[in-house]
Design a protein around this motif. Structure first.
Motif, PDB file in Angstrom:
ATOM      1  N   GLN A 105       6.805  -4.588  -9.985  1.00  0.00           N
ATOM      2  CA  GLN A 105       6.228  -3.262 -10.201  1.00  0.00           C
ATOM      3  C   GLN A 105       7.269  -2.173  -9.945  1.00  0.00           C
ATOM      4  O   GLN A 105       7.376  -1.209 -10.713  1.00  0.00           O
ATOM      5  N   ILE A 106       8.012  -2.324  -8.861  1.00  0.00           N
ATOM      6  CA  ILE A 106       9.051  -1.342  -8.531  1.00  0.00           C
ATOM      7  C   ILE A 106      10.101  -1.282  -9.633  1.00  0.00           C
ATOM      8  O   ILE A 106      10.511  -0.199 -10.086  1.00  0.00           O
ATOM      9  N   LYS A 144       0.830  -1.205   0.000  1.00  0.00           N
ATOM     10  CA  LYS A 144       0.000   0.000   0.000  1.00  0.00           C
ATOM     11  C   LYS A 144       0.865   1.255   0.000  1.00  0.00           C
ATOM     12  O   LYS A 144       0.567   2.233  -0.706  1.00  0.00           O
ATOM     13  N   PHE A 145       1.934   1.229   0.797  1.00  0.00           N
ATOM     14  CA  PHE A 145       2.820   2.393   0.844  1.00  0.00           C
ATOM     15  C   PHE A 145       3.434   2.663  -0.517  1.00  0.00           C
ATOM     16  O   PHE A 145       3.456   3.808  -0.989  1.00  0.00           O
ATOM     17  N   PHE A 146       3.935   1.614  -1.156  1.00  0.00           N
ATOM     18  CA  PHE A 146       4.605   1.827  -2.439  1.00  0.00           C
ATOM     19  C   PHE A 146       3.615   2.303  -3.505  1.00  0.00           C
ATOM     20  O   PHE A 146       3.942   3.168  -4.323  1.00  0.00           O
ATOM     21  N   THR A 147       2.405   1.736  -3.511  1.00  0.00           N
ATOM     22  CA  THR A 147       1.400   2.170  -4.482  1.00  0.00           C
ATOM     23  C   THR A 147       1.080   3.646  -4.305  1.00  0.00           C
ATOM     24  O   THR A 147       0.983   4.403  -5.280  1.00  0.00           O
ATOM     25  N   SER A 181      11.807   2.491 -16.248  1.00  0.00           N
ATOM     26  CA  SER A 181      11.168   3.453 -17.155  1.00  0.00           C
ATOM     27  C   SER A 181      11.502   4.890 -16.760  1.00  0.00           C
ATOM     28  O   SER A 181      11.058   5.828 -17.418  1.00  0.00           O
ATOM     29  N   HIS A 182      12.300   5.041 -15.692  1.00  0.00           N
ATOM     30  CA  HIS A 182      12.660   6.375 -15.227  1.00  0.00           C
ATOM     31  C   HIS A 182      14.180   6.509 -15.088  1.00  0.00           C
ATOM     32  O   HIS A 182      14.707   7.082 -14.122  1.00  0.00           O
ATOM     33  N   SER A 199      18.374   5.821  -8.453  1.00  0.00           N
ATOM     34  CA  SER A 199      18.945   4.832  -7.534  1.00  0.00           C
ATOM     35  C   SER A 199      17.837   4.117  -6.763  1.00  0.00           C
ATOM     36  O   SER A 199      16.951   4.769  -6.197  1.00  0.00           O
ATOM     37  N   VAL A 200      17.910   2.790  -6.746  1.00  0.00           N
ATOM     38  CA  VAL A 200      16.933   1.984  -6.015  1.00  0.00           C
ATOM     39  C   VAL A 200      17.674   0.969  -5.151  1.00  0.00           C
ATOM     40  O   VAL A 200      18.525   0.219  -5.652  1.00  0.00           O
ATOM     41  N   LYS A 201      17.360   0.957  -3.866  1.00  0.00           N
ATOM     42  CA  LYS A 201      17.879  -0.042  -2.941  1.00  0.00           C
ATOM     43  C   LYS A 201      16.681  -0.740  -2.318  1.00  0.00           C
ATOM     44  O   LYS A 201      15.870  -0.118  -1.639  1.00  0.00           O
TER      45      LYS A 201
END
Length: 356
Positions: free
Chosen positions: A96-97, A63-66, A103-104, A80-82
């Motif tokens: 999804q992440i 829910k938080f990520f959405t 795409s970014h 950057s993604v960790k």
């Protein structure tokens, strides 16, 4: 708002984003309540740092990520993604992440995953024009919390050649590397389209579907191979710029390493059996550390030492030295001075320890 708060708020967005990157994304979002200046600043933050452990249950995490994606400035890059997640239920969230990040214009991805089912990466992971740093790790824990060794049902699947032209650093730990099951190829090069790769680490990976792995990279300078069980028997390494090579092989099966690295400076090998090496000689080799845990045949050690005969500084463990002493002096002509010095040095060190 006091003077210190005003100073912090007066900083440019890029600097505030950098400060927020040192905390989890959940906490970064909470800074929106500080003032009107901070209300929307997180929405353009190019960093995502999420851990499943920071949320009580998966629905809360999902829910938080959405909500995060819906409120984020979609025009801003996510460079950057960790991400650290566990459990097969997180599979869809992870996809999804990753789809959003790729795409970014993502440049750095650190993904740690623990799951009791195979996790097959989405194709976007292996086709990116922006990704520069990629780290993939998996963990597997039994009910008592201890990590199970030699269990690969939990790890990721990676298929086909990776098209990552901007990639410079790749770290893969405990990842299931399998090739297309419909192919008849026995020797593959997963990284042939990663022309700018400079630092590569394959640690504890399990392989299936191919017996030979080619690593042909023109810009590679650092290479670490820590082998586990799997189908690969031969490593073919062509790296004209390679400077440092580290090899670990603590399994009963021996691997063969075909290496073309004319500018290699440092070789570090530790393994149960003797390093099976084939090369045109390392003319630039300055240092070599050779550690073999179990006794081996003298002719294998002799062959290895001949391959590294140009080395200037050589370190050998006691087991290797004992094998060398069984060789005839005539077989050690090219390296006799160096080996004799190391044997004497080892003896002196041993005596010093006994006296102490």
């Amino acid at each position: 708002m006091d003077v210190e708060d005003e100073r912090l708020s007066s900083l440019p967005d890029d600097l505030i984003h950098k400060i927020l990157s040192f905390m989890g994304t959940e906490h970064a979002v909470q800074t929106s309540v500080l003032s009107s200046r901070w209300r929307f600043i997180w929405t353009s933050m190019p960093y995502l740092n999420l851990s499943h452990d920071d949320f009580f249950r998966l629905p809360t995490f999902s829910k938080f990520f959405t909500r995060f994606l819906s409120d984020r400035n979609n025009q801003s890059d996510m460079t950057s993604v960790k991400l650290n997640v566990h459990g097969h239920d997180t599979y869809l969230v992870v996809k999804q992440i990753m789809a959003y990040a790729f795409s970014h214009n993502i440049q750095q991805l650190n993904l740690g995953f623990s799951c009791n089912i195979d996790f097959e990466f989405p194709l976007c992971l292996f086709t990116s024009r922006s990704l520069k740093h990629l780290s993939l790790t998996t963990e597997d824990f039994s009910s008592n919390g201890y990590r199970r060794k030699f269990s690969f049902t939990y790890v990721f699947k990676a298929t086909s050649t990776w098209d990552l032209p901007a990639l410079t650093t790749l770290y893969i730990h405990d990842v299931y590397l399998c090739y297309d099951e419909n192919t008849d190829e026995l020797f593959i090069d997963l990284f042939s389209k990663c022309a700018n790769l400079k630092n590569l680490t394959l640690k504890g990976c399990y392989t299936k579907g191919f017996t030979g792995l080619s690593i042909c990279l023109p810009q590679l300078t650092e290479l670490t191979l820590e082998t586990e069980y799997g189908s690969v028997e031969v490593f073919n390494i062509v790296a004209p710029q390679l400077k440092n090579l580290t090899i670990r092989s603590f399994i009963s099966e021996s691997h063969e390493y075909l290496i073309s690295a004319p500018h290699l400076v440092f070789l570090d090998y530790k393994g149960w059996s003797c390093l099976q090496l084939s090369t045109n000689a390392f003319l630039s080799l300055e240092k070599a550390h050779i550690c073999i845990s179990y006794s081996t045949y003298a002719h294998q050690v002799q062959r290895l030492l001949q391959h590294i005969r140009n080395v200037k500084f050589l370190t050998l463990n006691l087991e290797v030295v004992e094998v060398i002493t069984s060789l005839y002096l005539v077989h050690l002509t090219m390296i006799f001075n160096l080996i004799s010095f190391l044997i004497i040095l080892k003896k002196k060190q041993c005596k010093t320890k006994k006296q102490g």
